[in-house]
Design a protein around this motif. Structure first.
Motif, PDB file in Angstrom:
ATOM      1  N   TRP A 186      24.021  63.845  38.036  1.00  0.00           N
ATOM      2  CA  TRP A 186      23.354  63.700  39.561  1.00  0.00           C
ATOM      3  C   TRP A 186      23.977  64.934  40.170  1.00  0.00           C
ATOM      4  CZ3 TRP A 186      20.948  59.383  39.416  1.00  0.00           C
ATOM      5  CH2 TRP A 186      21.415  58.331  38.536  1.00  0.00           C
ATOM      6  N   THR A 187      24.343  65.897  39.762  1.00  0.00           N
ATOM      7  CA  THR A 187      24.832  67.085  40.268  1.00  0.00           C
ATOM      8  C   THR A 187      23.803  67.789  41.337  1.00  0.00           C
ATOM      9  OG1 THR A 187      24.612  68.533  38.463  1.00  0.00           O
ATOM     10  CG2 THR A 187      26.801  67.659  38.674  1.00  0.00           C
ATOM     11  N   ARG A 188      22.531  67.887  40.870  1.00  0.00           N
ATOM     12  CA  ARG A 188      21.592  68.446  41.587  1.00  0.00           C
ATOM     13  C   ARG A 188      20.689  67.533  42.492  1.00  0.00           C
ATOM     14  NH1 ARG A 188      21.798  71.511  36.627  1.00  0.00           N
ATOM     15  NH2 ARG A 188      20.019  70.282  35.929  1.00  0.00           N
ATOM     16  N   MET A 189      20.992  66.560  42.391  1.00  0.00           N
ATOM     17  CA  MET A 189      20.153  65.494  43.194  1.00  0.00           C
ATOM     18  C   MET A 189      20.523  65.225  44.690  1.00  0.00           C
ATOM     19  SD  MET A 189      18.186  64.169  40.861  1.00  0.00           S
ATOM     20  CE  MET A 189      17.490  62.920  41.720  1.00  0.00           C
ATOM     21  N   PRO A 190      19.426  65.277  45.511  1.00  0.00           N
ATOM     22  CA  PRO A 190      19.683  64.969  46.873  1.00  0.00           C
ATOM     23  C   PRO A 190      19.838  63.465  47.152  1.00  0.00           C
ATOM     24  CG  PRO A 190      17.365  65.367  46.651  1.00  0.00           C
ATOM     25  CD  PRO A 190      18.194  65.591  45.287  1.00  0.00           C
ATOM     26  N   PHE A 191      20.705  63.272  48.228  1.00  0.00           N
ATOM     27  CA  PHE A 191      20.773  61.770  48.385  1.00  0.00           C
ATOM     28  C   PHE A 191      20.887  61.363  49.647  1.00  0.00           C
ATOM     29  CE2 PHE A 191      23.108  62.223  44.167  1.00  0.00           C
ATOM     30  CZ  PHE A 191      22.598  61.100  43.644  1.00  0.00           C
ATOM     31  N   VAL A 192      20.415  60.088  50.019  1.00  0.00           N
ATOM     32  CA  VAL A 192      20.430  59.516  51.532  1.00  0.00           C
ATOM     33  C   VAL A 192      21.282  58.277  51.393  1.00  0.00           C
ATOM     34  CG1 VAL A 192      18.706  58.477  53.311  1.00  0.00           C
ATOM     35  CG2 VAL A 192      18.028  60.246  51.480  1.00  0.00           C
ATOM     36  N   GLY A 193      22.162  58.264  52.262  1.00  0.00           N
ATOM     37  CA  GLY A 193      23.043  57.203  52.546  1.00  0.00           C
ATOM     38  C   GLY A 193      23.317  56.888  54.068  1.00  0.00           C
ATOM     39  N   PHE A 194      24.293  55.912  54.117  1.00  0.00           N
ATOM     40  CA  PHE A 194      24.836  55.710  55.462  1.00  0.00           C
ATOM     41  C   PHE A 194      25.677  56.703  56.059  1.00  0.00           C
ATOM     42  CE2 PHE A 194      23.915  51.218  53.957  1.00  0.00           C
ATOM     43  CZ  PHE A 194      22.955  50.835  54.978  1.00  0.00           C
ATOM     44  N   ASP A 195      25.930  56.680  57.465  1.00  0.00           N
ATOM     45  CA  ASP A 195      26.809  57.534  58.034  1.00  0.00           C
ATOM     46  C   ASP A 195      28.231  57.242  57.992  1.00  0.00           C
ATOM     47  OD1 ASP A 195      27.088  55.431  59.792  1.00  0.00           O
ATOM     48  OD2 ASP A 195      26.073  56.167  61.680  1.00  0.00           O
ATOM     49  N   GLU A 196      29.257  57.997  58.404  1.00  0.00           N
ATOM     50  CA  GLU A 196      30.708  57.815  58.032  1.00  0.00           C
ATOM     51  C   GLU A 196      31.139  56.493  58.722  1.00  0.00           C
ATOM     52  OE1 GLU A 196      32.404  59.470  56.170  1.00  0.00           O
ATOM     53  OE2 GLU A 196      30.910  60.796  55.505  1.00  0.00           O
ATOM     54  N   ARG A 205      29.659  52.939  48.945  1.00  0.00           N
ATOM     55  CA  ARG A 205      30.644  53.219  47.955  1.00  0.00           C
ATOM     56  C   ARG A 205      30.034  53.520  46.565  1.00  0.00           C
ATOM     57  NH1 ARG A 205      33.383  48.744  50.091  1.00  0.00           N
ATOM     58  NH2 ARG A 205      33.169  47.826  48.206  1.00  0.00           N
ATOM     59  N   TRP A 206      29.047  52.680  46.136  1.00  0.00           N
ATOM     60  CA  TRP A 206      28.434  52.875  44.698  1.00  0.00           C
ATOM     61  C   TRP A 206      28.079  54.210  44.546  1.00  0.00           C
ATOM     62  CZ3 TRP A 206      23.778  53.821  42.845  1.00  0.00           C
ATOM     63  CH2 TRP A 206      23.735  53.696  41.416  1.00  0.00           C
ATOM     64  N   LEU A 207      27.129  54.401  45.554  1.00  0.00           N
ATOM     65  CA  LEU A 207      26.234  55.754  45.594  1.00  0.00           C
ATOM     66  C   LEU A 207      27.340  56.867  45.707  1.00  0.00           C
ATOM     67  CD1 LEU A 207      23.521  56.887  46.057  1.00  0.00           C
ATOM     68  CD2 LEU A 207      23.871  57.118  48.603  1.00  0.00           C
ATOM     69  N   ARG A 208      28.310  56.766  46.523  1.00  0.00           N
ATOM     70  CA  ARG A 208      29.316  58.117  46.538  1.00  0.00           C
ATOM     71  C   ARG A 208      30.144  58.175  45.358  1.00  0.00           C
ATOM     72  NH1 ARG A 208      30.079  59.844  52.313  1.00  0.00           N
ATOM     73  NH2 ARG A 208      28.417  58.887  53.596  1.00  0.00           N
ATOM     74  N   ALA A 209      30.189  57.355  44.478  1.00  0.00           N
ATOM     75  CA  ALA A 209      31.235  57.085  43.285  1.00  0.00           C
ATOM     76  C   ALA A 209      30.434  57.552  41.955  1.00  0.00           C
ATOM     77  CB  ALA A 209      31.550  55.819  42.944  1.00  0.00           C
ATOM     78  N   LEU A 210      28.938  58.057  42.065  1.00  0.00           N
ATOM     79  CA  LEU A 210      28.103  58.296  40.922  1.00  0.00           C
ATOM     80  C   LEU A 210      28.812  59.890  40.421  1.00  0.00           C
ATOM     81  CD1 LEU A 210      24.548  57.745  42.095  1.00  0.00           C
ATOM     82  CD2 LEU A 210      25.650  56.569  40.159  1.00  0.00           C
TER      83      LEU A 210
END
Length: 297
Positions: A186-196, A205-210
């Protein structure tokens, strides 16, 4: 032998299904002591013991098992009578029904309600989308559809389905990163998620724990913003699985994330459960979730 009370027979069925007075009482909105008294009344009316009550739960007697089987058949007949009445009431139902729900479920419902209008042309539906639950007891809404079971005892609640989530990206992005995805690098993958402010949502939380995954570079304050970012190639994002069926350009990197499954609960005020327009909306939503469970769409 006295006449058995149908409401008490329903409670007997609930005890048999749940296995404990506490579990059955929670579903019926009764204390275990009250439920036990009602079972006593039913046993007195029928003249025989129905349930052996132990510290670890309840076990039907042989006589009780027979009564439970008959009561189950009576329940099916009663349900069919209600369905027949509902079908006859369909075109007579009228008025406004307000549904309060969150963003993903709002999208799920609004994209499916067109068929409802054909069957119930005189019922208006208003879907109020908010993360804050509206008060049903103060009649801010008629129905709530939420990924948790409400605790208020004066509400009628039922589980109507399960919402599943997966990790998705645009077709082009998933193709370009196929090698990384195959190795779960996952190190070179771009991600879209929720704001702070929403980073504590379970999906984020699941996404940021990859392992090794960078924080989402594109962050949104609402779920459909994540959908838009994913659909247009900004990165991978966690989306409800039904969305993939509606967007051909979105493909799964992980088709389903079991730990993110959410049980969906419908609740309404007890005084509204026999209202024709509310029954029509509830039945339609239950059918929509049943179809989603079967087909994923």
């Amino acid at each position: 032998m006295k006449h058995a009370n149908w409401d008490d027979l329903r409670l007997l069925l609930l005890v048999a299904q749940e296995g404990t007075l506490r579990g059955a009482g929670r579903k019926a909105g009764l204390s275990p002591a009250t439920l036990s008294r009602k079972l006593d009344d039913l046993e007195e009316a029928l003249g025989q013991k129905l349930v052996e009550r132990f510290q670890g739960g309840c076990v039907p007697t042989a006589f009780g098992a027979d009564i439970i089987a008959w009561a189950g058949q009576m329940g099916e007949i009663a349900l069919e009578i209600e369905r027949t009445r509902d079908r006859q009431d369909a075109h007579g139902a009228s008025g406004l029904v307000r549904i309060n729900t969150d963003e993903w479920l709002s999208y799920f419902l609004t994209t499916r309600f067109a068929r409802f209008h054909d069957a119930y042309p005189n019922v208006e539906v208003e879907i109020v989308t908010s993360h804050r639950p509206y008060s049903l007891t103060r009649r801010e809404a008629d129905i709530a559809v939420r990924p948790y079971r409400p605790e208020q005892l004066d509400l009628v609640t039922r589980r109507i389905g399960t919402l599943s989530f997966g990790l998705y990206g645009s077709r082009d992005l998933v193709r370009r990163h196929a090698a990384d995805l195959a190795q779960q690098d996952w190190t070179r993958m771009p991600f879209v998620g929720f704001d702070e402010p929403r980073a504590e949502f379970q999906s984020d939380r699941w996404l940021r724990a990859l392992p090794g995954a960078p924080a989402p570079w594109l962050r949104c304050s609402y779920g459909l913003g994540i959908l838009d970012g994913v659909a247009h190639g900004a990165g991978l994002g966690v989306l409800a699985t039904f969305l993939a069926a509606d967007h051909e350009g979105i493909v799964p990197a992980i088709p389903r994330i079991p730990e993110l499954d959410q049980e969906i609960w419908l609740s309404m005020h007890r005084g509204l459960r026999t209202t024709a327009r509310v029954r029509a909306v509830v039945d339609f939503m239950e059918q929509a979730f049943a179809e989603y469970s079967e087909t994923g769409r």
